[in-house]
Design a protein around this motif. Structure first.
Motif, PDB file in Angstrom:
ATOM      1  N   ARG A   5      -8.216   3.864  -9.048  1.00 19.45           N
ATOM      2  CA  ARG A   5      -6.694   3.998  -8.791  1.00 19.45           C
ATOM      3  C   ARG A   5      -6.538   4.785  -7.296  1.00 19.45           C
ATOM      4  O   ARG A   5      -7.300   5.563  -6.989  1.00 19.45           O
ATOM      5  N   PHE A   6      -5.672   4.206  -6.591  1.00 23.45           N
ATOM      6  CA  PHE A   6      -5.613   4.942  -5.045  1.00 23.45           C
ATOM      7  C   PHE A   6      -3.939   5.342  -5.118  1.00 23.45           C
ATOM      8  O   PHE A   6      -3.072   4.753  -5.429  1.00 23.45           O
ATOM      9  N   ALA A   7      -3.797   6.463  -4.416  1.00 19.25           N
ATOM     10  CA  ALA A   7      -2.545   7.028  -4.175  1.00 19.25           C
ATOM     11  C   ALA A   7      -1.603   6.233  -3.247  1.00 19.25           C
ATOM     12  O   ALA A   7      -2.206   5.504  -2.401  1.00 19.25           O
ATOM     13  N   PRO A   8      -0.448   6.385  -3.046  1.00 21.66           N
ATOM     14  CA  PRO A   8       0.505   5.686  -2.304  1.00 21.66           C
ATOM     15  C   PRO A   8       0.179   6.285  -0.784  1.00 21.66           C
ATOM     16  O   PRO A   8      -0.196   7.447  -0.314  1.00 21.66           O
ATOM     17  N   GLY A   9       0.216   5.215   0.233  1.00 21.26           N
ATOM     18  CA  GLY A   9      -0.244   5.549   1.403  1.00 21.26           C
ATOM     19  C   GLY A   9      -1.848   5.592   1.874  1.00 21.26           C
ATOM     20  O   GLY A   9      -2.156   5.526   2.927  1.00 21.26           O
ATOM     21  N   TYR A  65      -1.192  -3.810  -6.111  1.00 24.74           N
ATOM     22  CA  TYR A  65      -0.445  -2.898  -5.621  1.00 24.74           C
ATOM     23  C   TYR A  65       0.753  -2.509  -6.570  1.00 24.74           C
ATOM     24  O   TYR A  65       1.217  -3.503  -7.179  1.00 24.74           O
ATOM     25  N   ASN A  66       1.276  -1.246  -6.741  1.00 21.74           N
ATOM     26  CA  ASN A  66       2.177  -0.900  -7.727  1.00 21.74           C
ATOM     27  C   ASN A  66       3.471  -1.387  -7.371  1.00 21.74           C
ATOM     28  O   ASN A  66       4.006  -1.614  -6.196  1.00 21.74           O
ATOM     29  N   SER A  67       4.373  -1.593  -8.487  1.00 21.56           N
ATOM     30  CA  SER A  67       5.641  -2.059  -8.215  1.00 21.56           C
ATOM     31  C   SER A  67       6.730  -0.958  -7.894  1.00 21.56           C
ATOM     32  O   SER A  67       6.335   0.134  -8.557  1.00 21.56           O
ATOM     33  N   ALA A  74       0.778  -1.229  -0.081  1.00 23.49           N
ATOM     34  CA  ALA A  74       0.008  -0.186   0.172  1.00 23.49           C
ATOM     35  C   ALA A  74       1.073   1.238   0.064  1.00 23.49           C
ATOM     36  O   ALA A  74       0.466   2.454  -0.272  1.00 23.49           O
ATOM     37  N   ALA A  75       1.990   1.343   0.562  1.00 23.06           N
ATOM     38  CA  ALA A  75       3.064   2.318   0.536  1.00 23.06           C
ATOM     39  C   ALA A  75       3.169   2.942  -0.792  1.00 23.06           C
ATOM     40  O   ALA A  75       3.418   3.959  -1.183  1.00 23.06           O
ATOM     41  N   LEU A  76       3.068   2.057  -2.053  1.00 24.32           N
ATOM     42  CA  LEU A  76       3.210   2.789  -3.480  1.00 24.32           C
ATOM     43  C   LEU A  76       1.673   2.829  -3.829  1.00 24.32           C
ATOM     44  O   LEU A  76       1.976   3.350  -5.311  1.00 24.32           O
TER      45      LEU A  76
END
Length: 403
Positions: A385-389, A61-63, A42-44
């Motif tokens: 889409r959801f932002a980092p954190g 989650y994003n790489s 979720a941090a990314l």
């Protein structure tokens, strides 16, 4: 594809904070640690995919896309290889390895950008010089060099893997000159020229004040001490290894897939992690036995495992894959087309058909950007889409995908 049960990220998450408390890391090492720990979490940030035919949904989650991350390099290699298919020629390909002596490796670790860069230049000049000599090939060649800085046990072992077509263009550019069957260039001649060019380059870097020395290498700042260190290396045999030619273009691509985007250790090699130790598989290339006899396991403290992994963090902006000669990026596409025309004009039709490179085959259909729904096979649709954190706003029974 299901993710391995244990990953480098798991080791960094369990033991990273304790390691940071006891060791001073470079900015680059801190950046790599942070990226790997955050990768596909979720941090990314990330996105939510939902099936248009049933109620299935999944969070992806994003790489981190860091080039040292074991999770990310598979996809990066796949994209890179798709571009390389267009460069293949219908000729045998050869694999060479240029290795630095252990005493130079210690200097290289404290001066990565300068010494690794010199390794690329010296190896490239060596190959181009010997290949252009009429006593050997008498041609202008092209090749791809890939830097590896590790051995199988993650110790510091800088060396170059080089892939080269078995021949080159004549000096006037009108003919393709093939090397002898099963033989590219004489490794003993390559080794001696490589040794001379590298040591001359290293001495020049020292004289220009472009090398720094710390710890037990601090004395090498003095010119006399540095010259004394280099003296025995001028007489030693340097390892340049040439393997047998690949079986065909498909084998070249398979090799590149394994080597171009490899990192110090793949997640699949990690066997066990506990409160203090890490166990992983490795190959002992010094063992006289071959095959399974070389495959062993090694157990290190978690901190030693992290230390070895971080040995191989490259300087920001340093390119570990480089193309030379006929394959240099500036005019590679035009050169490849011209070489294919020359080879086709001088090759019998029946032989040419047997040696058509992978790139000449019909391209496969492009795969869909997202996999089908695992429940019903329907089409998965991006819904958020959801932002980092942050957490997704979509309220669904979702599955988290970290593969």
């Amino acid at each position: 594809m299901a993710r391995p049960s244990l990953e480098v990220a798991d080791i960094l998450n369990r033991h990273g904070e304790a390691y940071l408390a006891r060791h001073r890391l470079s900015r680059g090492q801190l950046k790599v640690m942070g990226a790997i720990r955050a990768c596909r979490t979720a941090a990314l940030g990330g996105h939510v995919m939902a099936c248009g035919d049933c109620d299935h949904a999944a969070i992806a989650y994003n790489s981190c896309r860091n080039r040292h991350c074991p999770r990310c390099q598979g996809a990066a290699a796949k994209d890179w290889l798709a571009d390389r298919q267009a460069d293949l020629l219908p000729v045998p390909y050869y694999h060479l390895v240029f290795t630095l002596p252990a005493s130079i490796a210690a200097v290289a670790y404290q001066n990565k950008a300068e010494v690794y860069g010199l390794l690329f230049r010296a190896a490239a000049e060596t190959l181009a010089t010997i290949a252009s000599d009429p006593r050997h090939l008498g041609a202008r060649i092209g090749f791809t060099s890939v830097l590896h800085t590790w051995g199988s046990a993650m110790t510091h072992h800088p060396h170059l893997h080089i892939i080269a077509p078995g021949g080159g263009l004549s000096p006037d550019g009108a003919r393709w000159i093939s090397c002898r069957s099963g033989f590219f260039l004489p490794v003993r001649v390559l080794s001696r020229l490589f040794r001379r060019l590298f040591l001359e380059g290293l001495a020049a870097l020292h004289a220009a004040g472009r090398l720094a020395f710390q710890g037990n290498l601090a004395d090498l700042t003095e010119a006399d001490a540095f010259a004394s260190m280099l003296a025995p290396l001028r007489r030693a045999d340097w390892v340049v290894y040439a393997k047998r030619p690949f079986g065909g273009p498909e084998a070249v691509l398979a090799y590149l897939a394994r080597y171009t985007h490899r990192v110090a250790i793949a997640n699949s090699r990690i066997i066990a992690v506990d409160r203090h130790r890490v166990t992983f598989r490795w190959k002992d290339y010094r063992a006289r036995s071959t095959g399974k006899g070389r495959r062993k396991t090694m157990t290190l403290t978690a901190h030693e495992f992290i230390r070895r992994f971080l040995l191989h963090v490259l300087p920001d902006g340093f390119h570990r894959i480089r193309h030379y000669g006929l394959l240099a990026s500036s005019r590679r596409a035009d050169t490849i087309v011209r070489i294919r025309q020359i080879i086709a004009a001088t090759t019998p039709d029946d032989i040419a058909r047997d040696d058509v490179p992978v790139a000449a085959a019909q391209p496969e259909q492009a795969s869909e950007p997202h996999p089908p729904c695992p429940c019903c096979g329907g089409r998965m649709i991006l819904v958020e889409r959801f932002a980092p954190g942050t957490a997704p706003r979509t309220i669904l029974a979702v599955r988290i995908d970290t593969s």
